[in-house]
Design an enzyme around this catalytic site. Structure first.
Site, PDB file in Angstrom:
ATOM      1  N   THR A   1      65.361  50.648 -63.321  1.00  0.00           N
ATOM      2  CA  THR A   1      66.075  51.684 -63.273  1.00  0.00           C
ATOM      3  C   THR A   1      67.027  51.592 -62.161  1.00  0.00           C
ATOM      4  O   THR A   1      66.755  51.162 -61.234  1.00  0.00           O
ATOM      5  CB  THR A   1      65.249  53.289 -63.206  1.00  0.00           C
ATOM      6  OG1 THR A   1      66.245  54.114 -62.431  1.00  0.00           O
ATOM      7  CG2 THR A   1      64.222  52.955 -61.950  1.00  0.00           C
TER       8      THR A   1
ATOM      9  N   ASP B   1      68.180  53.805 -60.409  1.00  0.00           N
ATOM     10  CA  ASP B   1      67.832  54.589 -59.153  1.00  0.00           C
ATOM     11  C   ASP B   1      67.118  54.315 -58.094  1.00  0.00           C
ATOM     12  O   ASP B   1      67.205  54.776 -57.028  1.00  0.00           O
ATOM     13  CB  ASP B   1      67.293  56.090 -59.812  1.00  0.00           C
ATOM     14  CG  ASP B   1      68.159  56.713 -60.587  1.00  0.00           C
ATOM     15  OD1 ASP B   1      69.508  56.408 -60.573  1.00  0.00           O
ATOM     16  OD2 ASP B   1      67.606  57.631 -61.333  1.00  0.00           O
TER      17      ASP B   1
ATOM     18  N   ASP C   1      59.678  55.939 -64.211  1.00  0.00           N
ATOM     19  CA  ASP C   1      58.417  56.922 -63.941  1.00  0.00           C
ATOM     20  C   ASP C   1      58.010  57.609 -65.389  1.00  0.00           C
ATOM     21  O   ASP C   1      56.896  57.367 -65.631  1.00  0.00           O
ATOM     22  CB  ASP C   1      58.491  57.566 -62.824  1.00  0.00           C
ATOM     23  CG  ASP C   1      59.670  58.538 -63.001  1.00  0.00           C
ATOM     24  OD1 ASP C   1      60.582  58.459 -63.911  1.00  0.00           O
ATOM     25  OD2 ASP C   1      59.716  59.534 -62.085  1.00  0.00           O
TER      26      ASP C   1
ATOM     27  N   GLY D   1      66.430  55.442 -69.451  1.00  0.00           N
ATOM     28  CA  GLY D   1      67.983  54.734 -69.148  1.00  0.00           C
ATOM     29  C   GLY D   1      68.180  53.379 -69.064  1.00  0.00           C
ATOM     30  O   GLY D   1      67.223  52.702 -68.382  1.00  0.00           O
TER      31      GLY D   1
ATOM     32  N   ARG E   1      64.682  57.986 -74.955  1.00  0.00           N
ATOM     33  CA  ARG E   1      63.725  58.876 -74.221  1.00  0.00           C
ATOM     34  C   ARG E   1      63.098  59.669 -75.264  1.00  0.00           C
ATOM     35  O   ARG E   1      63.666  60.164 -76.029  1.00  0.00           O
ATOM     36  CB  ARG E   1      64.396  59.654 -73.291  1.00  0.00           C
ATOM     37  CG  ARG E   1      64.948  58.997 -71.917  1.00  0.00           C
ATOM     38  CD  ARG E   1      65.329  60.093 -71.075  1.00  0.00           C
ATOM     39  NE  ARG E   1      65.843  59.418 -69.900  1.00  0.00           N
ATOM     40  CZ  ARG E   1      67.144  59.006 -69.430  1.00  0.00           C
ATOM     41  NH1 ARG E   1      68.036  59.339 -70.576  1.00  0.00           N
ATOM     42  NH2 ARG E   1      67.297  58.438 -68.338  1.00  0.00           N
TER      43      ARG E   1
ATOM     44  N   ARG F   1      69.420  61.212 -59.780  1.00  0.00           N
ATOM     45  CA  ARG F   1      69.005  62.504 -60.274  1.00  0.00           C
ATOM     46  C   ARG F   1      67.851  63.086 -59.427  1.00  0.00           C
ATOM     47  O   ARG F   1      68.237  64.302 -59.090  1.00  0.00           O
ATOM     48  CB  ARG F   1      68.195  62.473 -61.591  1.00  0.00           C
ATOM     49  CG  ARG F   1      67.905  63.622 -62.277  1.00  0.00           C
ATOM     50  CD  ARG F   1      67.211  63.370 -63.877  1.00  0.00           C
ATOM     51  NE  ARG F   1      66.714  62.035 -63.994  1.00  0.00           N
ATOM     52  CZ  ARG F   1      66.266  61.435 -65.248  1.00  0.00           C
ATOM     53  NH1 ARG F   1      66.671  62.296 -66.108  1.00  0.00           N
ATOM     54  NH2 ARG F   1      65.870  60.425 -65.123  1.00  0.00           N
TER      55      ARG F   1
ATOM     56  N   ASP G   1      63.690  54.418 -57.532  1.00  0.00           N
ATOM     57  CA  ASP G   1      62.998  55.686 -57.060  1.00  0.00           C
ATOM     58  C   ASP G   1      61.616  55.338 -57.255  1.00  0.00           C
ATOM     59  O   ASP G   1      61.001  56.301 -57.392  1.00  0.00           O
ATOM     60  CB  ASP G   1      63.602  56.940 -57.791  1.00  0.00           C
ATOM     61  CG  ASP G   1      63.837  57.069 -58.952  1.00  0.00           C
ATOM     62  OD1 ASP G   1      63.573  55.964 -59.814  1.00  0.00           O
ATOM     63  OD2 ASP G   1      63.959  58.005 -59.477  1.00  0.00           O
TER      64      ASP G   1
HETATM   65  O1  F6P Z   1      68.667  55.745 -65.278  1.00  0.00           O
HETATM   66  C1  F6P Z   1      68.352  57.112 -64.421  1.00  0.00           C
HETATM   67  C2  F6P Z   1      69.668  57.825 -64.365  1.00  0.00           C
HETATM   68  O2  F6P Z   1      70.765  57.139 -63.959  1.00  0.00           O
HETATM   69  C3  F6P Z   1      69.757  59.212 -63.526  1.00  0.00           C
HETATM   70  O3  F6P Z   1      70.114  58.911 -62.118  1.00  0.00           O
HETATM   71  C4  F6P Z   1      70.543  60.146 -64.210  1.00  0.00           C
HETATM   72  O4  F6P Z   1      70.255  61.339 -64.031  1.00  0.00           O
HETATM   73  C5  F6P Z   1      70.128  59.867 -65.577  1.00  0.00           C
HETATM   74  O5  F6P Z   1      69.739  58.517 -65.659  1.00  0.00           O
HETATM   75  C6  F6P Z   1      70.957  60.264 -66.706  1.00  0.00           C
HETATM   76  O6  F6P Z   1      70.925  59.506 -67.758  1.00  0.00           O
HETATM   77  P1  F6P Z   1      71.121  60.032 -69.573  1.00  0.00           P
HETATM   78  O7  F6P Z   1      72.610  60.176 -69.299  1.00  0.00           O
HETATM   79  O8  F6P Z   1      70.847  58.723 -70.096  1.00  0.00           O
HETATM   80  O9  F6P Z   1      70.329  61.011 -69.794  1.00  0.00           O
END
Ligand code: F6P
Length: 323
Positions: free
Chosen positions: A129, A131, A106, A14, A75, A175, A133
């Protein structure tokens, strides 16, 4: 000093505000040490496809303030396969890339760790990120900006919540982690934060709503909350509190965009330079992190294996402040 002549830099997973500042720092860090540097576009997908662009100091001018990533990101399912990684290795070899710096979370470090066990190409990770995390760093690039975005949005919603005496459930990203919800909740004076790390919070929420008579409340729900998303929780609360005017707001991807905060630009710049230093220091398969305002090196397998724990004291702080 290791014989590194050409470095590839990529953003993966992301996007997060500050990734561009990190790319800039890696590019300029390499050039400063006389190392050639290429941008790898679209993360591991671009690595597999050999989608490389040479980077000069000018190519990274005027990007420190820009959100998203100029390199693009993705991804990649293919990089999870042996065949995909083989293609990526061949593409790196053809381009003469000796080492890589990956900016991501991660999932990106898991891929990098596996790849550099299979092939003799060192990888250094930079935590990027929203998050926050990742184990081994106090902050990830993008988290501070996302927090500020959430705070601004919640403040605005608060105006309507108080004017109309409404109960708002606001869903924020995270997430698997409640950092954004917990920290922005404290910063906005939210009445409760529902986060993935804590079980059975619904009883507490119901007790809270019963015990106080005000109708204007803000409840922040982290996306990965085990009780469900904001909409589901709101439906259940509506059943039990028929006199509350309940509304739901999902902040979504607006949390990932925008110009990075001063802190994220600073963090990304420091980590980018540190990543190049780590390569020159013969390091491999490590993330450069930021702990107590200093640079640390954390092996990929630790950043992936260990959970980044929330500071439990903050839960008590949140309870006290919403009393
Ligand atoms: O970047 C991490 C994150 O923001 C998570 O909190 C979220 O679940 C995810 O990305 C959603 O990403 P995408 O919409 O790109 O799949």
């Amino acid at each position: 000093m290791p014989n590194i002549r050409k470095v590839g830099v990529l953003t993966s997973g992301g996007d997060a505000p500050g990734m561009n500042a990190a790319v800039r720092a890696v590019v300029r860090g390499c050039l400063y040490h006389g190392i050639e540097v290429v941008g790898i576009r679209r993360g591991y997908k671009g690595m597999i496809a050999g989608d490389f662009i040479p980077m000069s100091t000018k190519d990274v001018a005027n990007i420190i303030q820009r959100g998203g990533t100029i390199l693009g990101t993705a991804r990649s399912m293919e990089f999870k396969t042996e065949e995909g990684r083989k293609k990526a290795y061949n593409a790196l070899q053809n381009e003469g890339i000796d080492a890589c710096v990956v900016i991501g979370g991660d999932g990106s470090f898991t891929g990098a760790g596996i790849f550099s066990k299979e092939y003799d190409i060192p990888f250094i990770g930079i935590p990027g990120t929203i998050d926050n995390d990742l184990y081994g760093t106090d902050y990830t690039i993008g988290y501070d900006t996302a927090l500020n975005t959430v705070v601004e949005a919640v403040d605005r919603i608060r105006d309507t919540a108080s004017s109309h005496e409404r109960l708002f459930f606001i869903e924020v990203m995270g997430r698997g982690a409640g950092f954004i919800a917990l920290h922005s909740g404290i910063a906005t004076g939210a009445e409760a934060m529902l986060i993935p790390e804590i079980d059975h919070q619904e009883e507490g929420l119901h007790a809270y709503l019963k015990r106080q008579d005000k109708k204007s409340n803000i409840i922040l729900v982290a996306e990965g909350c085990k009780m469900g998303g904001a909409a589901e929780i709101a439906e259940r609360v509506k059943e039990d509190f028929k006199d509350h005017d309940v509304r739901v707001n999902v902040l979504g991807h607006m949390q990932r965009g925008g110009s990075p905060s001063a802190f994220d630009r600073f963090l990304a710049s420091r980590l980018g330079v540190a990543a190049v230093d780590a390569l020159l220091d013969n390091q491999r398969s490590i993330m450069v992190g930021f702990v107590n305002h200093d640079i640390v090196h954390v092996p990929f397998n630790k950043t992936i294996k260990f959970n980044r724990n929330l500071n439990r004291i903050l839960l008590e702080v949140a309870d006290i402040l919403s009393y």
